[in-house]
Design a protein around this motif. Sequence first.
Motif, PDB file in Angstrom:
ATOM      1  N   ARG A   9      34.106  37.527  36.437  1.00 36.45           N
ATOM      2  CA  ARG A   9      33.861  37.848  37.679  1.00 36.45           C
ATOM      3  C   ARG A   9      34.190  36.773  38.702  1.00 36.45           C
ATOM      4  N   HIS A  10      35.015  37.167  39.806  1.00 34.61           N
ATOM      5  CA  HIS A  10      34.997  36.288  40.755  1.00 34.61           C
ATOM      6  C   HIS A  10      35.151  37.243  42.097  1.00 34.61           C
ATOM      7  N   GLY A  11      35.221  36.534  43.249  1.00 36.82           N
ATOM      8  CA  GLY A  11      35.076  37.466  44.451  1.00 36.82           C
ATOM      9  C   GLY A  11      34.001  37.531  45.058  1.00 36.82           C
ATOM     10  N   LEU A  15      34.133  43.393  46.602  1.00 38.76           N
ATOM     11  CA  LEU A  15      35.547  42.889  46.801  1.00 38.76           C
ATOM     12  C   LEU A  15      35.792  41.943  45.726  1.00 38.76           C
ATOM     13  N   ALA A  16      35.394  42.391  44.345  1.00 42.81           N
ATOM     14  CA  ALA A  16      35.479  41.352  43.151  1.00 42.81           C
ATOM     15  C   ALA A  16      37.008  41.511  42.609  1.00 42.81           C
ATOM     16  N   PHE A  17      37.423  40.277  42.261  1.00 39.48           N
ATOM     17  CA  PHE A  17      38.505  40.280  41.012  1.00 39.48           C
ATOM     18  C   PHE A  17      38.060  39.428  39.982  1.00 39.48           C
ATOM     19  N   TYR A  18      38.968  39.670  38.939  1.00 44.20           N
ATOM     20  CA  TYR A  18      38.570  39.057  37.676  1.00 44.20           C
ATOM     21  C   TYR A  18      39.732  38.098  36.741  1.00 44.20           C
ATOM     22  N   HIS A  19      39.260  37.487  36.358  1.00 44.22           N
ATOM     23  CA  HIS A  19      40.065  36.498  35.304  1.00 44.22           C
ATOM     24  C   HIS A  19      40.032  36.978  34.021  1.00 44.22           C
ATOM     25  N   ILE A  20      40.855  37.276  33.172  1.00 44.34           N
ATOM     26  CA  ILE A  20      40.931  37.656  31.788  1.00 44.34           C
ATOM     27  C   ILE A  20      41.064  36.261  31.033  1.00 44.34           C
ATOM     28  N   VAL A  21      40.038  35.843  30.280  1.00 45.25           N
ATOM     29  CA  VAL A  21      39.494  34.598  29.458  1.00 45.25           C
ATOM     30  C   VAL A  21      39.541  34.809  28.152  1.00 45.25           C
ATOM     31  N   VAL A  22      39.817  34.072  27.105  1.00 48.55           N
ATOM     32  CA  VAL A  22      39.243  33.901  25.714  1.00 48.55           C
ATOM     33  C   VAL A  22      37.967  33.020  25.852  1.00 48.55           C
TER      34      VAL A  22
END
Length: 244
Positions: A9-11, A15-22
Amino acid sequence: MPAKIRLQRHGRKRLAFYHIVVADGRAPRDGRYIERIGSYNPNTNPATIDLDFDKALDWLTKGAQPTDTVRAILSYKGVLYKKHLQGGVAKGSFDEAEAERRFDAWSAEKEAKIQAKKDRLSKDSDSLKTKQLEAEAKVNAERAAAIAKRNAELAAEAKAAEAPEEVEAPAEEEEVVVAEEAPVVEEAPVVEETPVAEEAPVTEEPAKEEAPAEEAPKAETPAAEEETSKEEAPAEDKEEKKAE
């Protein structure tokens, strides 16, 4: 513990947006990660997904386990279908060319659906804007009509308030003129009515006295004869006295 493909989670709040991570399955959600393979923004419609397709497929092939949300994202982008086709090629069900043909057909169909959704949303947005503009124009027209009506009423009230003053001023002038001309109007009828009043009896009296007019000579004749006889008698007496 195997690696996981998940969202970070970020933002800001709401009004959050997300990074797709491994990341390692034991690491916290927003902690350290092994590799970032994309981003996901659910605040747009449709959602904005930026994904490194090859890296995501490679990690799936290595055994990384996606979370439920990431699984839906990978399915939406076709990563899971591509992995399924590779499994069919490995089993010998069809060759690599057939797998590519099927994937290209699926991708074209998916893109058509996404584009249709975007067009529909854009059309709905334009229709909504048009309705809003029409509603706003209607409200403005009603407001302008109300203002015009109010102004007309105020103008009518002002005109009605001024009208009595304009009418009363000539009335006063007429009264002054009448007051000044009153003596002249009274003298004129006195001069004109006097002869008319006297002539009326004059016309009636001769009509009534015509009958006695004929009888007058008859009445006057004996009187004249008596007077002549009286006058002659003394004269005769005087003559007789003289004769004697």
